[in-house]
Design a protein around this motif. Sequence first.
Motif, PDB file in Angstrom:
ATOM      1  N   GLY A  77       0.766  -1.241   0.000  1.00  0.00           N
ATOM      2  CA  GLY A  77       0.000   0.000   0.000  1.00  0.00           C
ATOM      3  C   GLY A  77       0.795   1.287   0.000  1.00  0.00           C
ATOM      4  O   GLY A  77       1.448   1.644  -0.968  1.00  0.00           O
ATOM      5  N   SER A  78       0.764   2.010   1.141  1.00  0.00           N
ATOM      6  CA  SER A  78       1.415   3.320   1.238  1.00  0.00           C
ATOM      7  C   SER A  78       2.943   3.217   1.280  1.00  0.00           C
ATOM      8  O   SER A  78       3.634   4.202   1.002  1.00  0.00           O
ATOM      9  N   VAL A  79       3.472   2.045   1.583  1.00  0.00           N
ATOM     10  CA  VAL A  79       4.924   1.857   1.570  1.00  0.00           C
ATOM     11  C   VAL A  79       5.461   2.124   0.167  1.00  0.00           C
ATOM     12  O   VAL A  79       6.568   2.629   0.002  1.00  0.00           O
ATOM     13  N   ARG A  80       4.657   1.814  -0.845  1.00  0.00           N
ATOM     14  CA  ARG A  80       5.057   2.023  -2.240  1.00  0.00           C
ATOM     15  C   ARG A  80       5.409   3.495  -2.487  1.00  0.00           C
ATOM     16  O   ARG A  80       6.379   3.802  -3.161  1.00  0.00           O
ATOM     17  N   TYR A  81       4.611   4.421  -1.916  1.00  0.00           N
ATOM     18  CA  TYR A  81       4.876   5.849  -2.108  1.00  0.00           C
ATOM     19  C   TYR A  81       6.183   6.263  -1.439  1.00  0.00           C
ATOM     20  O   TYR A  81       6.961   7.030  -2.002  1.00  0.00           O
ATOM     21  N   VAL A  82       6.424   5.744  -0.251  1.00  0.00           N
ATOM     22  CA  VAL A  82       7.680   6.034   0.453  1.00  0.00           C
ATOM     23  C   VAL A  82       8.848   5.473  -0.355  1.00  0.00           C
ATOM     24  O   VAL A  82       9.860   6.155  -0.562  1.00  0.00           O
ATOM     25  N   TYR A  83       8.688   4.248  -0.827  1.00  0.00           N
ATOM     26  CA  TYR A  83       9.725   3.596  -1.618  1.00  0.00           C
ATOM     27  C   TYR A  83      10.064   4.419  -2.860  1.00  0.00           C
ATOM     28  O   TYR A  83      11.235   4.691  -3.147  1.00  0.00           O
ATOM     29  N   PHE A  84       9.039   4.818  -3.613  1.00  0.00           N
ATOM     30  CA  PHE A  84       9.293   5.569  -4.842  1.00  0.00           C
ATOM     31  C   PHE A  84       9.891   6.939  -4.561  1.00  0.00           C
ATOM     32  O   PHE A  84      10.738   7.411  -5.314  1.00  0.00           O
ATOM     33  N   PHE A  85       9.483   7.581  -3.479  1.00  0.00           N
ATOM     34  CA  PHE A  85      10.099   8.863  -3.104  1.00  0.00           C
ATOM     35  C   PHE A  85      11.589   8.661  -2.836  1.00  0.00           C
ATOM     36  O   PHE A  85      12.428   9.401  -3.357  1.00  0.00           O
ATOM     37  N   ILE A  86      11.911   7.652  -2.042  1.00  0.00           N
ATOM     38  CA  ILE A  86      13.317   7.373  -1.715  1.00  0.00           C
ATOM     39  C   ILE A  86      14.087   6.994  -2.979  1.00  0.00           C
ATOM     40  O   ILE A  86      15.188   7.498  -3.224  1.00  0.00           O
ATOM     41  N   LEU A  87      13.505   6.124  -3.805  1.00  0.00           N
ATOM     42  CA  LEU A  87      14.179   5.673  -5.027  1.00  0.00           C
ATOM     43  C   LEU A  87      14.436   6.829  -5.991  1.00  0.00           C
ATOM     44  O   LEU A  87      15.554   6.989  -6.503  1.00  0.00           O
ATOM     45  N   ILE A  88      13.420   7.655  -6.229  1.00  0.00           N
ATOM     46  CA  ILE A  88      13.573   8.757  -7.184  1.00  0.00           C
ATOM     47  C   ILE A  88      14.593   9.782  -6.688  1.00  0.00           C
ATOM     48  O   ILE A  88      15.463  10.222  -7.445  1.00  0.00           O
ATOM     49  N   THR A  89      14.526  10.141  -5.400  1.00  0.00           N
ATOM     50  CA  THR A  89      15.508  11.100  -4.877  1.00  0.00           C
ATOM     51  C   THR A  89      16.909  10.490  -4.879  1.00  0.00           C
ATOM     52  O   THR A  89      17.890  11.187  -5.156  1.00  0.00           O
ATOM     53  N   HIS A  90      16.990   9.200  -4.602  1.00  0.00           N
ATOM     54  CA  HIS A  90      18.284   8.502  -4.639  1.00  0.00           C
ATOM     55  C   HIS A  90      18.891   8.578  -6.047  1.00  0.00           C
ATOM     56  O   HIS A  90      20.068   8.922  -6.214  1.00  0.00           O
ATOM     57  N   ILE A  91      18.084   8.275  -7.053  1.00  0.00           N
ATOM     58  CA  ILE A  91      18.580   8.270  -8.435  1.00  0.00           C
ATOM     59  C   ILE A  91      18.984   9.677  -8.872  1.00  0.00           C
ATOM     60  O   ILE A  91      20.080   9.881  -9.415  1.00  0.00           O
ATOM     61  N   LEU A  92      18.116  10.650  -8.640  1.00  0.00           N
ATOM     62  CA  LEU A  92      18.416  12.026  -9.065  1.00  0.00           C
ATOM     63  C   LEU A  92      19.661  12.571  -8.375  1.00  0.00           C
ATOM     64  O   LEU A  92      20.531  13.185  -9.014  1.00  0.00           O
ATOM     65  N   LEU A  93      19.766  12.332  -7.069  1.00  0.00           N
ATOM     66  CA  LEU A  93      20.933  12.839  -6.347  1.00  0.00           C
ATOM     67  C   LEU A  93      22.205  12.054  -6.685  1.00  0.00           C
ATOM     68  O   LEU A  93      23.305  12.613  -6.634  1.00  0.00           O
ATOM     69  N   SER A  94      22.065  10.777  -7.056  1.00  0.00           N
ATOM     70  CA  SER A  94      23.254  10.020  -7.459  1.00  0.00           C
ATOM     71  C   SER A  94      23.834  10.571  -8.761  1.00  0.00           C
ATOM     72  O   SER A  94      25.033  10.467  -9.003  1.00  0.00           O
ATOM     73  N   ILE A  95      22.984  11.178  -9.580  1.00  0.00           N
ATOM     74  CA  ILE A  95      23.472  11.839 -10.798  1.00  0.00           C
ATOM     75  C   ILE A  95      24.111  13.183 -10.428  1.00  0.00           C
ATOM     76  O   ILE A  95      25.201  13.515 -10.890  1.00  0.00           O
ATOM     77  N   ALA A  96      23.434  13.931  -9.569  1.00  0.00           N
ATOM     78  CA  ALA A  96      23.929  15.261  -9.173  1.00  0.00           C
ATOM     79  C   ALA A  96      25.228  15.176  -8.379  1.00  0.00           C
ATOM     80  O   ALA A  96      26.052  16.096  -8.439  1.00  0.00           O
ATOM     81  N   ILE A  97      25.420  14.082  -7.677  1.00  0.00           N
ATOM     82  CA  ILE A  97      26.587  13.980  -6.784  1.00  0.00           C
ATOM     83  C   ILE A  97      27.887  13.789  -7.567  1.00  0.00           C
ATOM     84  O   ILE A  97      28.968  14.133  -7.073  1.00  0.00           O
ATOM     85  N   ILE A  98      27.806  13.291  -8.784  1.00  0.00           N
ATOM     86  CA  ILE A  98      29.024  13.019  -9.562  1.00  0.00           C
ATOM     87  C   ILE A  98      29.879  14.276  -9.725  1.00  0.00           C
ATOM     88  O   ILE A  98      31.045  14.281  -9.311  1.00  0.00           O
ATOM     89  N   PRO A  99      29.337  15.367 -10.302  1.00  0.00           N
ATOM     90  CA  PRO A  99      30.200  16.552 -10.428  1.00  0.00           C
ATOM     91  C   PRO A  99      30.574  17.155  -9.081  1.00  0.00           C
ATOM     92  O   PRO A  99      31.679  17.682  -8.931  1.00  0.00           O
ATOM     93  N   LEU A 100      29.685  17.064  -8.097  1.00  0.00           N
ATOM     94  CA  LEU A 100      30.002  17.618  -6.776  1.00  0.00           C
ATOM     95  C   LEU A 100      31.197  16.904  -6.149  1.00  0.00           C
ATOM     96  O   LEU A 100      32.104  17.543  -5.614  1.00  0.00           O
ATOM     97  N   VAL A 101      31.201  15.585  -6.205  1.00  0.00           N
ATOM     98  CA  VAL A 101      32.327  14.818  -5.646  1.00  0.00           C
ATOM     99  C   VAL A 101      33.615  15.158  -6.397  1.00  0.00           C
ATOM    100  O   VAL A 101      34.658  15.393  -5.782  1.00  0.00           O
ATOM    101  N   LEU A 102      33.533  15.190  -7.714  1.00  0.00           N
ATOM    102  CA  LEU A 102      34.738  15.456  -8.512  1.00  0.00           C
ATOM    103  C   LEU A 102      35.289  16.859  -8.268  1.00  0.00           C
ATOM    104  O   LEU A 102      36.501  17.027  -8.106  1.00  0.00           O
ATOM    105  N   VAL A 103      34.419  17.856  -8.227  1.00  0.00           N
ATOM    106  CA  VAL A 103      34.875  19.228  -7.964  1.00  0.00           C
ATOM    107  C   VAL A 103      35.466  19.325  -6.559  1.00  0.00           C
ATOM    108  O   VAL A 103      36.529  19.921  -6.361  1.00  0.00           O
ATOM    109  N   THR A 104      34.800  18.717  -5.590  1.00  0.00           N
ATOM    110  CA  THR A 104      35.296  18.743  -4.212  1.00  0.00           C
ATOM    111  C   THR A 104      36.677  18.097  -4.128  1.00  0.00           C
ATOM    112  O   THR A 104      37.587  18.631  -3.481  1.00  0.00           O
TER     113      THR A 104
END
Length: 194
Positions: free
Chosen positions: A124-151
């Motif tokens: 049920g509602s766990v699916r919404y929590v899961y997708f929120f975590i998954l989507i933010t995880h994926i988007l931030l894993s892309i954003a973190i690449i240049p941040l880590v490299l620049v740092t």
Amino acid sequence: MEDNSLEKKFNGFIIAVSILIPVVVAVLFTVKLKDFGIQVEPLSFLPPIYAATNGLTAIFLVGAVMAIKRGNRKLHENLMTFAIALSVAFLVMYVAYHMTADSTKLGDLNHDGTLDQIETAKIGSVRYVYFFILITHILLSIAIIPLVLVTYVRALAQRFDRHKKIAKITFPLWLYVAVTGVVVYLMISPYYAH
């Protein structure tokens, strides 16, 4: 001035890698070795290993911050380098797994797209929590690449004032990506094919 030129020297590399990694991963995510006639068993042992790799990355990141706050620059440097190596290892294992196995979905117990009523109600509602975590995880894993490299490059250039400024952004985002990688794995681990 030399320090600034080191940063400039790596700018093109950082931009290229920051674009190339997500594109290559997205493409390889759709490639299945069996489609090319390469018969290989799914590497089903990898998900718990790469989840543990994410967990270790989080531990090394926290340890690295603690080390620098205590003034231990060498330990900080070593832990951060190891965290980067773990992230690269994660990426290789993640792609290898997805090139040999179908994606696992939350609640895909029957592997035919159907769930019994009890399982559907539990998810049920766990699916919404899961997708929120998954989507933010994926988007931030892309954003973190240049941040880590620049740092990292700013540290190599010994521009510690600039390094510290961006590290205050990079650290929490990278930690979030590492921790949510473990959480996503734990949430879908009951549904992996065995």
